[in-house]
Design an enzyme around this catalytic site. Sequence first.
Site, PDB file in Angstrom:
ATOM      1  CD1 TRP A 190       0.996   4.074   7.433  1.00  0.00           C
ATOM      2  CD2 TRP A 190       2.807   2.841   7.491  1.00  0.00           C
ATOM      3  NE1 TRP A 190       1.509   3.994   8.296  1.00  0.00           N
ATOM      4  CE2 TRP A 190       2.173   2.684   8.646  1.00  0.00           C
ATOM      5  CE3 TRP A 190       4.012   2.438   7.463  1.00  0.00           C
ATOM      6  CZ2 TRP A 190       3.156   1.944  10.099  1.00  0.00           C
ATOM      7  CZ3 TRP A 190       4.742   1.621   8.117  1.00  0.00           C
ATOM      8  CH2 TRP A 190       4.158   1.216   9.704  1.00  0.00           C
ATOM      9  CD  GLU A 231      -1.592   2.585   4.687  1.00  0.00           C
ATOM     10  OE1 GLU A 231      -0.333   2.499   4.135  1.00  0.00           O
ATOM     11  OE2 GLU A 231      -2.168   1.961   5.268  1.00  0.00           O
ATOM     12  CE  LYS A 233      -0.347   0.568  11.305  1.00  0.00           C
ATOM     13  NZ  LYS A 233       0.467  -0.356  11.519  1.00  0.00           N
ATOM     14  CG  ASP A 264      -4.363  -0.920   5.773  1.00  0.00           C
ATOM     15  OD1 ASP A 264      -5.893  -1.440   6.205  1.00  0.00           O
ATOM     16  OD2 ASP A 264      -3.590  -0.753   5.681  1.00  0.00           O
ATOM     17  CG  HIS A 267      -4.385   1.375   9.364  1.00  0.00           C
ATOM     18  ND1 HIS A 267      -3.347   1.830   8.482  1.00  0.00           N
ATOM     19  CD2 HIS A 267      -3.605   0.339   9.080  1.00  0.00           C
ATOM     20  CE1 HIS A 267      -2.007   0.726   8.123  1.00  0.00           C
ATOM     21  NE2 HIS A 267      -2.712   0.335   8.589  1.00  0.00           N
ATOM     22  CG  HIS A 291      -3.191  -0.186   1.686  1.00  0.00           C
ATOM     23  ND1 HIS A 291      -2.227  -0.488   2.216  1.00  0.00           N
ATOM     24  CD2 HIS A 291      -2.127   0.115   0.299  1.00  0.00           C
ATOM     25  CE1 HIS A 291      -1.385   0.720   1.661  1.00  0.00           C
ATOM     26  NE2 HIS A 291      -1.702   0.544   0.434  1.00  0.00           N
ATOM     27  CG  ASP A 299      -2.361  -8.480  12.366  1.00  0.00           C
ATOM     28  OD1 ASP A 299      -1.436  -7.930  11.777  1.00  0.00           O
ATOM     29  OD2 ASP A 299      -2.659  -9.686  11.477  1.00  0.00           O
ATOM     30  CG  ASP A 301      -1.493  -5.564   7.789  1.00  0.00           C
ATOM     31  OD1 ASP A 301      -1.517  -4.682   6.894  1.00  0.00           O
ATOM     32  OD2 ASP A 301      -0.210  -4.849   8.830  1.00  0.00           O
ATOM     33  CG  ASP A 331      -1.096  -3.823   3.691  1.00  0.00           C
ATOM     34  OD1 ASP A 331      -0.334  -4.429   3.859  1.00  0.00           O
ATOM     35  OD2 ASP A 331      -1.183  -2.438   4.270  1.00  0.00           O
TER      36      ASP A 331
HETATM   37  C1  RNT Z   1       1.245  -0.002   8.006  1.00  0.00           C
HETATM   38  C2  RNT Z   1       0.874   0.107   6.707  1.00  0.00           C
HETATM   39  C3  RNT Z   1       1.501   0.029   5.078  1.00  0.00           C
HETATM   40  C4  RNT Z   1       2.400  -1.366   5.230  1.00  0.00           C
HETATM   41  C5  RNT Z   1       3.042  -1.610   3.964  1.00  0.00           C
HETATM   42  C6  RNT Z   1       4.440  -2.608   4.015  1.00  0.00           C
HETATM   43  O1  RNT Z   1       0.386  -0.627   8.983  1.00  0.00           O
HETATM   44  O2  RNT Z   1      -0.068  -0.618   6.400  1.00  0.00           O
HETATM   45  O3  RNT Z   1       0.842   0.187   4.308  1.00  0.00           O
HETATM   46  O4  RNT Z   1       1.791  -2.441   5.746  1.00  0.00           O
HETATM   47  O5  RNT Z   1       3.701  -0.274   3.433  1.00  0.00           O
HETATM   48 ZN    ZN Z   2      -1.661  -0.864   4.570  1.00  0.00          ZN
END
Ligand code: RNT
Ligand code: ZN
Length: 424
Positions: A190, A231, A233, A264, A267, A291, A299, A301, A331
Site C-alpha cells: 500500500w 491495496e 484507497k 480494505d 477505503h 483489511h 477515518d 480505521d 486494519d
Molecule cells: C492505509 C492502509 C494500509 C495501512 C497499513 C498500516 O490507508 O489501509 O493498509 O493501514 O499498511
Molecule cells: Zn489497509
Amino acid sequence: MSTHPTNSQIENAYALAKERYAALGINTDAALAQLAPVAISLHCWQGDDVIGFEDPDAALGGGIMATGNYPGKARTPAELRQDLDQAYKLIPGTHRLNLHAIYLDTDEKVPRNEIEPKHFATWADWAKQNQHGIDFNPTCFSHPLAEDGFTLSHHDESIRQFWIEHCIASREIGAYFGRELGTPAVTNIWIPDGYKDTPVDRMGPRQRLQAALDTILAEPIDKQYNLDAVECKLFGIGSESYVVGSHEFYMGYAVKNQTVLTLDAGHFHPTETISDKISSMLLYVPELLLHVSRGVRWDSDHVVTLTDDLQAIMHAIVRGGFLDRVHIGLDFFDASINRVAAWTIGTRNALRGLLLALLEPGEQMRELELAGDYTARLAMLEELKGMPFGAVWDYYCMQQDVPVGVAYLDDIHTYEKQVFAERE
Ligand code: RNT
Ligand code: ZN
C-alpha cells in the site's frame, strides 16, 4: 465488574441453542469445527499507533493518523510481542500476525531499501514458538523520502528506485517468513501517493506506479512462501483529490498480473461496501486479502465492531465457499483505548461475524432462492438474527480455553496494572 457464567451454565445454554439450530437444519458443532482453523491476521500496528521501531521519535505520515494517547504503548519489539501474546490469549483459535517493515528488530540503523530477513529473525522465532503465520508489508510512509506524498510513483527516478528496492526487499522477507513458518506470507503493498488538490496529469503517476510494480514483481517467488497483494484507497489526509493507487488501478493490475487484491473496508465511498466485491473479484483474481476495518467519517480505521457491514463481509465469504481464497486481516488503530483490548475486541468481533455466517442453513436457503420463494428467504434471514448465537460463541470460547463474555476485560485490567503501569 460483573460475575461470569459457570461452565455448566455455558454448557446448558449451548445444549439448548444446539437444539434450536438443529431444528433449522444447522449443525452447531460442525460450524465450530469450521471456525476453529480460520486464522485472522492481527495487525502489529494497533500495538503502537503505527510508529514501529526504526526510530522511536518517528512521526506517522502518509495520510493516515492515529489519535489518542492511552498509556502503556509498546516501545520495543519485545514489548509488542508481550502485548500480542496477551491479546492472542483472549482470542479463541490460533491466529497470524501482520507485520510492517518498520517493526524490524535490530540495534542497527538500517535504511529501508537494505532490510533483510536477519532483521526480522526474532519475529520468526517467536512466531514459530507460538504457531503464528506472518504476513508482511513494505512501509512506504513515515519517511523523509515520502514527505512530499509520493513513493513508487514519484517523478524523481532515484526516489522511485529507493521505494522499489524497499518493496523487493520486503517480498524477500515475506518469503523468508513463509519458508520458516511453513505457511505463505501475504506481502501487501500500500502506498500513500496522491495529491491534496486537483492534479493536471492523472495518468503519469499511474504509469510510473504500474512500471514500478512490474519491476518489484519481476522476480518470481514460489507461492508456497510468498503471495503478493496490492491495496487501493479512495483518499487520505493530504491526498483528498487524487490517489494514484485507486480501486480501478489496482483492480486492473491484480487481474492482469494475477496478484492477490486487497480490499480494505475503509477505503471506498462511505456507502460503498466491500462485501459485494468479493464474489466478483474472485472470478478474476486468485485470492483476496481483506483489511477488515470500520470507516467513520474521514477515518477508515476504527476498531471492528459487529456491524451489518462486517456480517455482510463474512456472509459473502462463507456463502461463496471462499474461506480458502480469502485471507482475513484486520486494519485499525485506536490510540484512545487500551491497545490490547482494541486487538481483542476487534478480532473477537471478526470471529463472531464469521460464526454468525457459519450458522446458516446454506443449502436450504439456496434452494428457496432458486425456487423463487423470496418470502421464505426473507423470513429465514430475519429469523436467523434472533437465534441464540451468543450461547454458541460462549461455548466456543470455553472450548478454546479463552475468557467467556466480558471476562476478558478482567485479564486486560490485570495486564494494564502489571505491565502498562511499568512503562510509564
Ligand atoms: C492505509 C492502509 C494500509 C495501512 C497499513 C498500516 O490507508 O489501509 O493498509 O493501514 O499498511
Ligand atoms: Zn489497509
